[in-house]
Design a protein around this motif. Structure first.
Motif, PDB file in Angstrom:
ATOM      1  N   ASP A 177       0.818  -1.210   0.000  1.00  0.00           N
ATOM      2  CA  ASP A 177       0.000   0.000   0.000  1.00  0.00           C
ATOM      3  C   ASP A 177       0.853   1.261   0.000  1.00  0.00           C
ATOM      4  OD1 ASP A 177      -2.389  -1.355  -0.001  1.00  0.00           O
ATOM      5  OD2 ASP A 177      -2.400  -1.586   2.172  1.00  0.00           O
ATOM      6  N   GLU A 178       2.003   1.224   0.637  1.00  0.00           N
ATOM      7  CA  GLU A 178       2.878   2.374   0.723  1.00  0.00           C
ATOM      8  C   GLU A 178       4.306   1.956   0.428  1.00  0.00           C
ATOM      9  OE1 GLU A 178       2.136   3.882   4.665  1.00  0.00           O
ATOM     10  OE2 GLU A 178       0.727   5.355   3.885  1.00  0.00           O
ATOM     11  N   ILE A 179       5.024   2.819  -0.248  1.00  0.00           N
ATOM     12  CA  ILE A 179       6.401   2.503  -0.613  1.00  0.00           C
ATOM     13  C   ILE A 179       7.275   3.720  -0.361  1.00  0.00           C
ATOM     14  CG2 ILE A 179       5.784   0.791  -2.350  1.00  0.00           C
ATOM     15  CD1 ILE A 179       6.196   2.938  -4.452  1.00  0.00           C
ATOM     16  N   ASN A 180       8.581   3.491  -0.360  1.00  0.00           N
ATOM     17  CA  ASN A 180       9.546   4.579  -0.198  1.00  0.00           C
ATOM     18  C   ASN A 180       9.667   5.371  -1.499  1.00  0.00           C
ATOM     19  OD1 ASN A 180      10.537   4.179   2.548  1.00  0.00           O
ATOM     20  ND2 ASN A 180      11.369   2.240   1.774  1.00  0.00           N
ATOM     21  N   ILE A 181       9.845   6.657  -1.351  1.00  0.00           N
ATOM     22  CA  ILE A 181      10.023   7.522  -2.528  1.00  0.00           C
ATOM     23  C   ILE A 181      11.440   7.334  -3.065  1.00  0.00           C
ATOM     24  CG2 ILE A 181      10.004   9.893  -3.371  1.00  0.00           C
ATOM     25  CD1 ILE A 181       8.162  10.569  -0.989  1.00  0.00           C
ATOM     26  N   PRO A 182      11.571   6.998  -4.344  1.00  0.00           N
ATOM     27  CA  PRO A 182      12.909   6.821  -4.890  1.00  0.00           C
ATOM     28  C   PRO A 182      13.605   8.171  -5.127  1.00  0.00           C
ATOM     29  CG  PRO A 182      11.284   6.573  -6.620  1.00  0.00           C
ATOM     30  CD  PRO A 182      10.511   6.735  -5.334  1.00  0.00           C
ATOM     31  N   ASN A 183      14.908   8.172  -5.117  1.00  0.00           N
ATOM     32  CA  ASN A 183      15.700   9.370  -5.396  1.00  0.00           C
ATOM     33  C   ASN A 183      15.930   9.456  -6.904  1.00  0.00           C
ATOM     34  OD1 ASN A 183      17.373  11.552  -5.415  1.00  0.00           O
ATOM     35  ND2 ASN A 183      19.072  10.542  -4.326  1.00  0.00           N
ATOM     36  N   LEU A 184      15.340  10.494  -7.523  1.00  0.00           N
ATOM     37  CA  LEU A 184      15.407  10.647  -8.974  1.00  0.00           C
ATOM     38  C   LEU A 184      16.403  11.720  -9.410  1.00  0.00           C
ATOM     39  CD1 LEU A 184      11.560  10.544  -9.649  1.00  0.00           C
ATOM     40  CD2 LEU A 184      13.179   8.631  -9.669  1.00  0.00           C
ATOM     41  N   ILE A 185      17.037  12.386  -8.473  1.00  0.00           N
ATOM     42  CA  ILE A 185      17.966  13.476  -8.787  1.00  0.00           C
ATOM     43  C   ILE A 185      19.098  12.953  -9.669  1.00  0.00           C
ATOM     44  CG2 ILE A 185      19.509  15.239  -7.863  1.00  0.00           C
ATOM     45  CD1 ILE A 185      16.528  15.691  -7.278  1.00  0.00           C
ATOM     46  N   GLY A 186      19.324  13.691 -10.781  1.00  0.00           N
ATOM     47  CA  GLY A 186      20.416  13.334 -11.680  1.00  0.00           C
ATOM     48  C   GLY A 186      19.992  12.434 -12.823  1.00  0.00           C
ATOM     49  N   LEU A 187      18.730  11.944 -12.818  1.00  0.00           N
ATOM     50  CA  LEU A 187      18.261  11.073 -13.892  1.00  0.00           C
ATOM     51  C   LEU A 187      17.674  11.894 -15.026  1.00  0.00           C
ATOM     52  CD1 LEU A 187      16.430   8.253 -11.882  1.00  0.00           C
ATOM     53  CD2 LEU A 187      18.824   8.324 -12.618  1.00  0.00           C
ATOM     54  N   THR A 188      17.728  11.369 -16.229  1.00  0.00           N
ATOM     55  CA  THR A 188      17.017  11.988 -17.344  1.00  0.00           C
ATOM     56  C   THR A 188      15.530  11.734 -17.167  1.00  0.00           C
ATOM     57  OG1 THR A 188      17.132  10.019 -18.727  1.00  0.00           O
ATOM     58  CG2 THR A 188      18.999  11.572 -18.869  1.00  0.00           C
ATOM     59  N   LEU A 189      14.711  12.397 -18.000  1.00  0.00           N
ATOM     60  CA  LEU A 189      13.269  12.224 -17.870  1.00  0.00           C
ATOM     61  C   LEU A 189      12.857  10.785 -18.146  1.00  0.00           C
ATOM     62  CD1 LEU A 189      10.511  13.466 -17.380  1.00  0.00           C
ATOM     63  CD2 LEU A 189      10.418  14.097 -19.817  1.00  0.00           C
ATOM     64  N   SER A 190      13.427  10.186 -19.168  1.00  0.00           N
ATOM     65  CA  SER A 190      13.077   8.795 -19.486  1.00  0.00           C
ATOM     66  C   SER A 190      13.512   7.847 -18.368  1.00  0.00           C
ATOM     67  CB  SER A 190      13.709   8.374 -20.815  1.00  0.00           C
ATOM     68  OG  SER A 190      15.124   8.455 -20.744  1.00  0.00           O
ATOM     69  N   GLU A 191      14.677   8.101 -17.787  1.00  0.00           N
ATOM     70  CA  GLU A 191      15.151   7.264 -16.681  1.00  0.00           C
ATOM     71  C   GLU A 191      14.254   7.431 -15.456  1.00  0.00           C
ATOM     72  OE1 GLU A 191      19.963   7.222 -17.680  1.00  0.00           O
ATOM     73  OE2 GLU A 191      19.119   8.746 -16.341  1.00  0.00           O
ATOM     74  N   ALA A 192      13.809   8.658 -15.205  1.00  0.00           N
ATOM     75  CA  ALA A 192      12.932   8.911 -14.057  1.00  0.00           C
ATOM     76  C   ALA A 192      11.579   8.225 -14.244  1.00  0.00           C
ATOM     77  CB  ALA A 192      12.749  10.412 -13.865  1.00  0.00           C
ATOM     78  N   LYS A 193      11.024   8.301 -15.486  1.00  0.00           N
ATOM     79  CA  LYS A 193       9.750   7.618 -15.759  1.00  0.00           C
ATOM     80  C   LYS A 193       9.870   6.120 -15.493  1.00  0.00           C
ATOM     81  CE  LYS A 193       7.870  10.686 -19.360  1.00  0.00           C
ATOM     82  NZ  LYS A 193       7.517  10.779 -20.804  1.00  0.00           N
ATOM     83  N   PHE A 194      10.978   5.544 -15.970  1.00  0.00           N
ATOM     84  CA  PHE A 194      11.191   4.095 -15.798  1.00  0.00           C
ATOM     85  C   PHE A 194      11.295   3.738 -14.320  1.00  0.00           C
ATOM     86  CE2 PHE A 194      13.916   0.327 -15.520  1.00  0.00           C
ATOM     87  CZ  PHE A 194      13.228  -0.542 -16.365  1.00  0.00           C
ATOM     88  N   ALA A 195      11.988   4.548 -13.555  1.00  0.00           N
ATOM     89  CA  ALA A 195      12.155   4.297 -12.120  1.00  0.00           C
ATOM     90  C   ALA A 195      10.819   4.399 -11.389  1.00  0.00           C
ATOM     91  CB  ALA A 195      13.171   5.263 -11.528  1.00  0.00           C
ATOM     92  N   LEU A 196       9.990   5.384 -11.777  1.00  0.00           N
ATOM     93  CA  LEU A 196       8.686   5.546 -11.125  1.00  0.00           C
ATOM     94  C   LEU A 196       7.757   4.379 -11.450  1.00  0.00           C
ATOM     95  CD1 LEU A 196       8.115   9.382 -11.670  1.00  0.00           C
ATOM     96  CD2 LEU A 196       8.636   8.214  -9.517  1.00  0.00           C
ATOM     97  N   GLN A 197       7.737   3.945 -12.705  1.00  0.00           N
ATOM     98  CA  GLN A 197       6.889   2.813 -13.091  1.00  0.00           C
ATOM     99  C   GLN A 197       7.291   1.540 -12.360  1.00  0.00           C
ATOM    100  OE1 GLN A 197       7.316   2.649 -17.348  1.00  0.00           O
ATOM    101  NE2 GLN A 197       5.918   4.369 -17.714  1.00  0.00           N
ATOM    102  N   GLY A 198       8.586   1.395 -12.123  1.00  0.00           N
ATOM    103  CA  GLY A 198       9.075   0.187 -11.460  1.00  0.00           C
ATOM    104  C   GLY A 198       8.600   0.041 -10.032  1.00  0.00           C
ATOM    105  N   VAL A 199       8.266   1.144  -9.361  1.00  0.00           N
ATOM    106  CA  VAL A 199       7.814   1.067  -7.965  1.00  0.00           C
ATOM    107  C   VAL A 199       6.326   1.401  -7.820  1.00  0.00           C
ATOM    108  CG1 VAL A 199      10.097   1.529  -7.009  1.00  0.00           C
ATOM    109  CG2 VAL A 199       8.570   3.448  -7.560  1.00  0.00           C
ATOM    110  N   GLY A 200       5.637   1.608  -8.942  1.00  0.00           N
ATOM    111  CA  GLY A 200       4.195   1.836  -8.864  1.00  0.00           C
ATOM    112  C   GLY A 200       3.791   3.271  -8.625  1.00  0.00           C
ATOM    113  N   LEU A 201       4.666   4.219  -8.956  1.00  0.00           N
ATOM    114  CA  LEU A 201       4.338   5.641  -8.811  1.00  0.00           C
ATOM    115  C   LEU A 201       4.141   6.269 -10.188  1.00  0.00           C
ATOM    116  CD1 LEU A 201       6.902   6.648  -6.021  1.00  0.00           C
ATOM    117  CD2 LEU A 201       4.471   6.086  -5.755  1.00  0.00           C
ATOM    118  N   ASN A 202       3.467   7.401 -10.212  1.00  0.00           N
ATOM    119  CA  ASN A 202       3.171   8.079 -11.474  1.00  0.00           C
ATOM    120  C   ASN A 202       4.021   9.329 -11.634  1.00  0.00           C
ATOM    121  OD1 ASN A 202       1.175   6.207 -12.154  1.00  0.00           O
ATOM    122  ND2 ASN A 202      -0.392   7.349 -10.996  1.00  0.00           N
TER     123      ASN A 202
END
Length: 252
Positions: free
Chosen positions: A184-209
């Motif tokens: 139901d709840e997950i940790n917020i991933p650190n996206l600093i330094g990622l490109t937009l495509s890399e950030a999208k991929f990281a968010l999808q992997g943990v169930g965030l939008n």
């Protein structure tokens, strides 16, 4: 021939005949009464009712009735150990003293059997398998997992139980099941330094939008821009599934 008839009319023959008759009569009576004593003819006693007693009570009742006994044991789930469940001959059946009465009791120790593999089985399947192997259902615990009502872990007496381990029949088995919802709840991933495509991929992997995307400063190549800030950031702790993460990107 005349000598034979003459001998049959003598006193000697009559005496021998009487002695022979008396001997056979005594012999017959001796055998008749001797067999009666040996077989205890007409001496029958009713078998006492011992079914439902503890084995100690049953033995005492049989010994009091001058009867012998022989004990066999079986295992039955949820039955009181040491209890007599069968007797042969049945109660009130008339037998000779010293007759052996056969008793069947519930054994005090359950036989062990190897535990089946029920990991990844549905709750219905696992319940049927446990019942067929002589086990009982214990507590069921649900954890966050997308597999609904599927066995994720098995425990016995609070300890993790693996397939193949010898376990006493009748034991209560605890199941850990998935609730079908996942985390139901997950940790917020650190996206600093990622490109937009890399950030999208990281968010999808943990169930965030992906939320609002903003670019800061001069951007000559959007694919080269990298995340410089995110809201909420990693200090926000846990967030619910599907939470949008807003991004700020810059090319510097």
């Amino acid at each position: 021939m005349s000598k034979i008839f003459t001998y049959l009319r003598t006193d000697t023959f009559r005496k021998n005949l009487i002695l022979a008759i008396v001997f056979f009569v005594i012999l017959f009576l001796g055998i008749y009464f001797g067999l009666g004593i040996y077989t205890k003819h007409d001496e029958a006693i009713p078998v006492p009712t011992v079914k439902g007693m503890t084995i100690e009570q049953a033995i005492a009742a049989l010994e009091k009735a001058d009867l012998d006994y022989q004990v066999d044991s079986v295992y039955q789930m949820d039955a009181k150990p040491g209890l007599v469940i069968e007797q042969d001959p049945e109660a009130d059946f008339h037998v000779k003293s010293g007759r052996t009465i056969y008793l069947t009791i519930i054994t005090k120790s359950a036989p062990e059997t190897d535990f089946p593999n029920i990991i990844d089985k549905t709750l219905i399947e696992a319940t049927a398998i446990l019942k067929n192997h002589g086990f009982r259902m214990g507590d069921t615990t649900y954890v966050a997992d997308i597999a609904k009502d599927v066995v994720l872990d098995v425990k016995f007496a609070g300890q993790k139980l693996k397939a193949g381990r010898m376990v006493p029949k009748g034991s209560r088995i605890e199941l850990v099941l998935g609730d079908g919802r996942g985390e139901d709840e997950i940790n917020i991933p650190n996206l600093i330094g990622l490109t937009l495509s890399e950030a999208k991929f990281a968010l999808q992997g943990v169930g965030l939008n992906l939320g609002v995307v903003q670019y800061q400063g001069a951007i000559s190549d959007s694919t080269a821009a990298r995340v410089s800030a995110q809201t909420p950031d990693t200090t926000g702790g846990l967030v619910s599934l599907g939470t949008p993460i807003n991004l700020s990107l810059s090319q510097q």
